[in-house]
Design an enzyme around this catalytic site. Sequence first.
Site, PDB file in Angstrom:
ATOM      1  N   ASN A 156     142.852 -41.797  74.937  1.00  0.00           N
ATOM      2  CA  ASN A 156     143.832 -41.515  73.867  1.00  0.00           C
ATOM      3  C   ASN A 156     143.230 -41.543  72.454  1.00  0.00           C
ATOM      4  O   ASN A 156     143.699 -40.823  71.573  1.00  0.00           O
ATOM      5  CB  ASN A 156     145.045 -42.442  73.978  1.00  0.00           C
ATOM      6  CG  ASN A 156     144.688 -43.896  73.906  1.00  0.00           C
ATOM      7  OD1 ASN A 156     143.562 -44.282  74.208  1.00  0.00           O
ATOM      8  ND2 ASN A 156     145.629 -44.714  73.504  1.00  0.00           N
ATOM      9  N   GLU A 254     141.564 -54.717  76.814  1.00  0.00           N
ATOM     10  CA  GLU A 254     142.593 -54.197  75.894  1.00  0.00           C
ATOM     11  C   GLU A 254     143.458 -53.267  76.728  1.00  0.00           C
ATOM     12  O   GLU A 254     143.038 -52.160  77.063  1.00  0.00           O
ATOM     13  CB  GLU A 254     141.934 -53.430  74.737  1.00  0.00           C
ATOM     14  CG  GLU A 254     141.107 -54.291  73.800  1.00  0.00           C
ATOM     15  CD  GLU A 254     141.959 -55.137  72.865  1.00  0.00           C
ATOM     16  OE1 GLU A 254     143.199 -55.031  72.884  1.00  0.00           O
ATOM     17  OE2 GLU A 254     141.371 -55.921  72.105  1.00  0.00           O
ATOM     18  N   CYS A 288     148.529 -47.242  72.903  1.00  0.00           N
ATOM     19  CA  CYS A 288     148.792 -48.496  73.610  1.00  0.00           C
ATOM     20  C   CYS A 288     149.868 -49.283  72.883  1.00  0.00           C
ATOM     21  O   CYS A 288     150.662 -49.968  73.481  1.00  0.00           O
ATOM     22  CB  CYS A 288     147.513 -49.308  73.684  1.00  0.00           C
ATOM     23  SG  CYS A 288     146.716 -49.490  72.086  1.00  0.00           S
ATOM     24  N   GLU A 466     139.404 -57.256  69.824  1.00  0.00           N
ATOM     25  CA  GLU A 466     138.411 -56.414  69.153  1.00  0.00           C
ATOM     26  C   GLU A 466     138.704 -56.515  67.658  1.00  0.00           C
ATOM     27  O   GLU A 466     139.744 -56.992  67.248  1.00  0.00           O
ATOM     28  CB  GLU A 466     138.528 -54.948  69.609  1.00  0.00           C
ATOM     29  CG  GLU A 466     138.317 -54.732  71.100  1.00  0.00           C
ATOM     30  CD  GLU A 466     136.870 -54.879  71.561  1.00  0.00           C
ATOM     31  OE1 GLU A 466     135.989 -55.171  70.728  1.00  0.00           O
ATOM     32  OE2 GLU A 466     136.629 -54.723  72.769  1.00  0.00           O
TER      33      GLU A 466
HETATM   34  P1  NAD Z   1     142.612 -45.893  82.743  1.00  0.00           P
HETATM   35  O1  NAD Z   1     142.724 -47.354  83.033  1.00  0.00           O
HETATM   36  O2  NAD Z   1     143.053 -44.947  83.779  1.00  0.00           O
HETATM   37  O3  NAD Z   1     141.099 -45.511  82.410  1.00  0.00           O
HETATM   38  C1  NAD Z   1     140.380 -46.162  81.400  1.00  0.00           C
HETATM   39  C2  NAD Z   1     138.896 -46.029  81.697  1.00  0.00           C
HETATM   40  O4  NAD Z   1     138.598 -46.752  82.880  1.00  0.00           O
HETATM   41  C3  NAD Z   1     138.431 -44.600  81.943  1.00  0.00           C
HETATM   42  O5  NAD Z   1     137.149 -44.435  81.374  1.00  0.00           O
HETATM   43  C4  NAD Z   1     138.356 -44.540  83.455  1.00  0.00           C
HETATM   44  O6  NAD Z   1     137.458 -43.569  83.944  1.00  0.00           O
HETATM   45  C5  NAD Z   1     137.873 -45.933  83.783  1.00  0.00           C
HETATM   46  N1  NAD Z   1     138.165 -46.405  85.150  1.00  0.00           N
HETATM   47  C6  NAD Z   1     139.142 -46.004  85.988  1.00  0.00           C
HETATM   48  N2  NAD Z   1     139.062 -46.686  87.152  1.00  0.00           N
HETATM   49  C7  NAD Z   1     138.022 -47.544  87.046  1.00  0.00           C
HETATM   50  C8  NAD Z   1     137.451 -48.527  87.895  1.00  0.00           C
HETATM   51  N3  NAD Z   1     137.943 -48.768  89.117  1.00  0.00           N
HETATM   52  N4  NAD Z   1     136.383 -49.224  87.443  1.00  0.00           N
HETATM   53  C9  NAD Z   1     135.874 -49.010  86.213  1.00  0.00           C
HETATM   54  N5  NAD Z   1     136.385 -48.094  85.353  1.00  0.00           N
HETATM   55  C10 NAD Z   1     137.443 -47.370  85.764  1.00  0.00           C
HETATM   56  O7  NAD Z   1     143.375 -45.688  81.343  1.00  0.00           O
HETATM   57  P2  NAD Z   1     143.640 -44.315  80.570  1.00  0.00           P
HETATM   58  O8  NAD Z   1     144.678 -43.576  81.347  1.00  0.00           O
HETATM   59  O9  NAD Z   1     142.358 -43.648  80.243  1.00  0.00           O
HETATM   60  O10 NAD Z   1     144.240 -44.848  79.191  1.00  0.00           O
HETATM   61  C11 NAD Z   1     145.565 -45.171  79.027  1.00  0.00           C
HETATM   62  C12 NAD Z   1     145.783 -46.675  79.123  1.00  0.00           C
HETATM   63  O11 NAD Z   1     144.941 -47.340  78.176  1.00  0.00           O
HETATM   64  C13 NAD Z   1     147.188 -47.084  78.744  1.00  0.00           C
HETATM   65  O12 NAD Z   1     147.648 -48.060  79.653  1.00  0.00           O
HETATM   66  C14 NAD Z   1     147.037 -47.676  77.356  1.00  0.00           C
HETATM   67  O13 NAD Z   1     148.019 -48.592  76.975  1.00  0.00           O
HETATM   68  C15 NAD Z   1     145.701 -48.304  77.455  1.00  0.00           C
HETATM   69  N6  NAD Z   1     145.131 -48.502  76.105  1.00  0.00           N
HETATM   70  C16 NAD Z   1     145.035 -49.774  75.582  1.00  0.00           C
HETATM   71  C17 NAD Z   1     144.554 -49.977  74.280  1.00  0.00           C
HETATM   72  C18 NAD Z   1     144.444 -51.345  73.652  1.00  0.00           C
HETATM   73  O14 NAD Z   1     143.719 -51.499  72.667  1.00  0.00           O
HETATM   74  N7  NAD Z   1     145.120 -52.360  74.160  1.00  0.00           N
HETATM   75  C19 NAD Z   1     144.157 -48.862  73.534  1.00  0.00           C
HETATM   76  C20 NAD Z   1     144.281 -47.588  74.104  1.00  0.00           C
HETATM   77  C21 NAD Z   1     144.753 -47.425  75.400  1.00  0.00           C
END
Ligand code: NAD
Length: 492
Positions: A156, A254, A288, A466
């Site tokens: 995102n 996060e 998020c 962070e």
């Molecule tokens: P996601 O969890 O699907 O993927 C995040 C990352 O993890 C990607 O690079 C993905 O390839 C990797 N990944 C997936 N499975 C994995 C595994 N088994 N082992 C290691 N890595 C793996 O999340 P997304 O769909 O890319 O992003 C959206 C989510 O991120 C939402 O839930 C959002 O709230 C959260 N988010 C949180 C923050 C924060 O600062 N708290 C900021 C932005 C987004």
Amino acid sequence: MSANVAPHYELFIGGKETPGSSGERRAVLNPATNQPLASTALAHAEDSRHAMEAAESAFRSSWWATDDGGRRGKALLRLATLIEQQAEEFALLETQNMGKTLRESRGDVGFIVRTLEYIAGLADKIEGETIPVPGPRFDYTVREPMGVTVHIAPWNYPLLLAMRSVAPALAAGNAVVLKPASLTPLTALRCARVALEAGIPAGIFNVVVGNGSEVGEALVGDSRCRSVSFTGSGEVGVRIAELAAHRVIPATLELGGKSPVVVFPDADLERAAKGIGFGIFGNAGQMCWAGSRLIVARAVHDELVAKVRGIAEGLKLGAGTEEKSEMGPVVSHDQMERVLGFVHEARDSGANVVAGGSRVTEGALGEGNFVRPTILDGVAPTSRVVQDEVFGPVLSVLSFDTPEEAVKLANDTRFGLFASVWTKDLGTAHTVARQLEAGMVTVNEAPATFPQTPFGGYKESGLGFEQGRHVVEAYTRRKNVLINLGSAKPKR
Ligand code: NAD
């Protein structure tokens, strides 16, 4: 394809562009058209090992970990300057890959530059302490880099969220391996190349692109990984925590949010409406900390909802690359279907769709993943749309009669990332800010953060933080050194 985008991007390992062990490539799509934008090399577990090896070797043999922190700070400042000089190219690349508007991408790039500048200034301020101990002894602590740190980022805010943890890890003297989200890897690959130009030694900043379940798990599971910083969904966050626990390494998580926006009857409703619109329709709601639950005093409910509806219906949807666009597409067709699934379920359960509620099907935008800014009123506090993260431009509205009820509704969630309060009364502002179970609270302001303010969540929104001036220390380990001065027999 635009002149700004190369047709193909390789992995970036050991200071070199590399095709990856299998030679496989994967297409990266433009979410405004669902047409291919470029391709990237596709990494597998073997490439993760290769990247970890390159990082470990650079950590051991280059000046990065051992020289004066000021030298690292200078390299990070040069990286900030180079990114600033190429800001427009970075912004355009981010917009084409992720879909957000150019104005939003420019904001992201500005934040990255500012983060690097701020963190660069901390690289020579990693200090230990002296500790009084009995007898003729001298005791002190030093903070040392951890070694190789792994960073896994979501789609995102692709480069912003990656650099938010990569920058402090670098400042502390670590070598990093970054895995961007598979949907949005282009700016990270470009950034690693620019980091080399900035004087960060080859192998200190590596990027691998591949499936999280294979490449991400191989990185965290590698015996050379000394810390992992993950931003993404709760589900994957728990998996990362399990892997980290197994290896006994720290994990910064996060994760998601379901942030409440609490509006009291005395609030400036005009300002509040603008803040609410920004907080849920910005980045097409893919934040998020999106203010996805409006909790409004019943006395001003109709007036405020009408104002937010005016904003929702006035937003100009369009490809992020069009300067006039105010809201871009969501990142993928699957994400669009997911968002609409929540909306349809809420509508079928009796929610009042005040605005939006559908995708755009007409004209050129019909080819992309455009979801209309949506407001759902009359939703049950226990419903899925109120409790789960939608990650799209969908606002749920709840009402309250007393401040106690407002706080109870706001805290009635498993998440605790962010909350905002709108009131002119100082007492209400401070009291409610304390009562809200969230890692970040704003008063009379839409979501806002700066490189110098900590960013992290309570409850299932995460672990650790962070940003802020203590973040560099989080990427160090502390060593205690006790010296017997030998001038007299030590006393216990
Ligand atoms: P996601 O969890 O699907 O993927 C995040 C990352 O993890 C990607 O690079 C993905 O390839 C990797 N990944 C997936 N499975 C994995 C595994 N088994 N082992 C290691 N890595 C793996 O999340 P997304 O769909 O890319 O992003 C959206 C989510 O991120 C939402 O839930 C959002 O709230 C959260 N988010 C949180 C923050 C924060 O600062 N708290 C900021 C932005 C987004």
